[in-house]
Structures are given as C-alpha cells and as structure tokens.
Write a protein that holds these residues in place. Structure first.
Motif, mmCIF file in Angstrom:
data_model
loop_
_atom_site.group_PDB
_atom_site.id
_atom_site.type_symbol
_atom_site.label_atom_id
_atom_site.label_comp_id
_atom_site.label_asym_id
_atom_site.label_seq_id
_atom_site.Cartn_x
_atom_site.Cartn_y
_atom_site.Cartn_z
ATOM 1 N N TRP A 40 0.811 -1.223 0.000
ATOM 2 C CA TRP A 40 0.000 0.000 0.000
ATOM 3 C C TRP A 40 0.843 1.271 0.000
ATOM 4 O O TRP A 40 0.364 2.333 -0.414
ATOM 5 N N TYR A 43 1.054 3.230 -3.173
ATOM 6 C CA TYR A 43 -0.181 3.888 -3.601
ATOM 7 C C TYR A 43 -0.528 5.078 -2.703
ATOM 8 O O TYR A 43 -1.598 5.660 -2.855
ATOM 9 N N ASP A 49 -4.309 10.986 0.046
ATOM 10 C CA ASP A 49 -4.412 9.526 -0.073
ATOM 11 C C ASP A 49 -4.574 8.892 1.307
ATOM 12 O O ASP A 49 -5.370 7.976 1.489
#
Length: 181
Positions: A40, A43, A49
């Motif tokens: 993760w 990303y 985010d």
C-alpha cells in the motif's frame, strides 16, 4: 474516541482525518523501507491519499470488521496497528502493524502487540490471533516469535511485492483461557 494506553510513552488511538498529514509524513519519511514489505505504500502519494485510507478505516470501524489505530509516542504519530478481519463466527482476529524506520529496534511493536494480545484475549474473549508476515521481513517475524506465537504455516508465493512473489508466514496464538473449547 477509542484509545489504548500501552505504557507511559505509547498510545494507540483510532485515527481521524486530522491525522492524515502526520501519518503521511511518517510514511513518506520511511517510504523506501516500508515499501519493501507493504504494498500500500506505493499507492500513498499524499496526505489526501492517507485521508481516504482513514475514511475507509472509519467505515470498517463502524461495521466492526477491522479496527485501525495510529501508534503515538507522546502524541507524535510513529506507525500503525490494526485488528484486521475480525471474525465473530470463528472468534478470531488478525493483527497488522508497521512502524516508521526511525522508530525501529526499540521494542515498540512488541509492546503494542503484547498489550493488544492481552486485550483481545481478556476483554473480547477472542479464541485465536493470527499474524501474517513476509518471510523475508525478519524484524516483523521476531515480534510474534518473541511473544510466544507459533509459526503454523508457510504460504508459498502468497505475497507480491514489486512484481516478485514471496512466501507468507502465518503465526498463531490461542487464548490460554480457552481449554478444550
């Protein structure tokens, strides 16, 4: 707000959107290290985010399917801990954790996992805890080993990081209060 005092220095607390900047800052400062083990991270490119992740975790909290906490050292965000895949039917839970690189090798995660193991066994009466760890992640492997978890399985090529497959180890611990249930 749900929180746990681990000791005089450490506290776990359910994160809110205001925590996104500090959490992202810790992820970004440890990006190369964390991305080695946690998909993760690649990303997570901004505080926005991380804010979306926090919103997701709040939804999971509302459903009681998982509980994601920030780890705070005297109110400074340093990592994350989660009770994942809370399974009321089989009475088990999976632990997950990460810590910024500059906070490693101080026994922080061991203290958190030890405290939360006691909590889920004694307060939730959970029967089983699992911890899943990439076989190559020696620091994370040492935590369950230090705390008396048993290595129960090796899942071959079960984790993909940077395009390569790695073995995943499953550590388990049964509630010592449950005898022949």
């Amino acid at each position: 707000m749900l929180s746990f005092k681990i000791d005089d220095e450490l506290t776990l607390r359910i994160m809110n959107e205001r925590d996104a900047y500090d959490a992202f800052k810790e992820v970004d400062a440890s990006r190369d290290y964390l991305a080695t083990w946690l998909p993760w991270v690649n990303y997570t490119h901004s505080a926005e985010d991380y804010k979306k992740f926090i919103q997701f975790t709040r939804d999971e909290f509302a459903k009681e399917s998982s509980f994601h906490f920030g780890i705070y050292n005297k109110n400074t965000f340093i990592g994350g801990f989660s009770l994942n895949k809370v399974n009321r039917t089989d009475n088990k839970v999976e632990f997950g954790y990460w810590l910024g690189k500059s906070h490693q090798k101080r026994g922080i995660i061991t203290r958190v996992v030890s405290t939360m193991t006691d909590f889920v066994f004694n307060e939730w009466d959970v029967h089983r805890i699992e911890i899943h760890v990439c076989e190559l992640n020696e620091p994370s492997r040492k935590v369950p080993e230090r705390l008396g978890f048993s290595k129960e399985a090796v899942l071959c090529d079960a984790m993909r990081l940077d395009g390569r497959y790695h073995n995943l180890l499953i550590y388990g611990k049964l509630n010592p209060n449950h005898v022949n249930l």
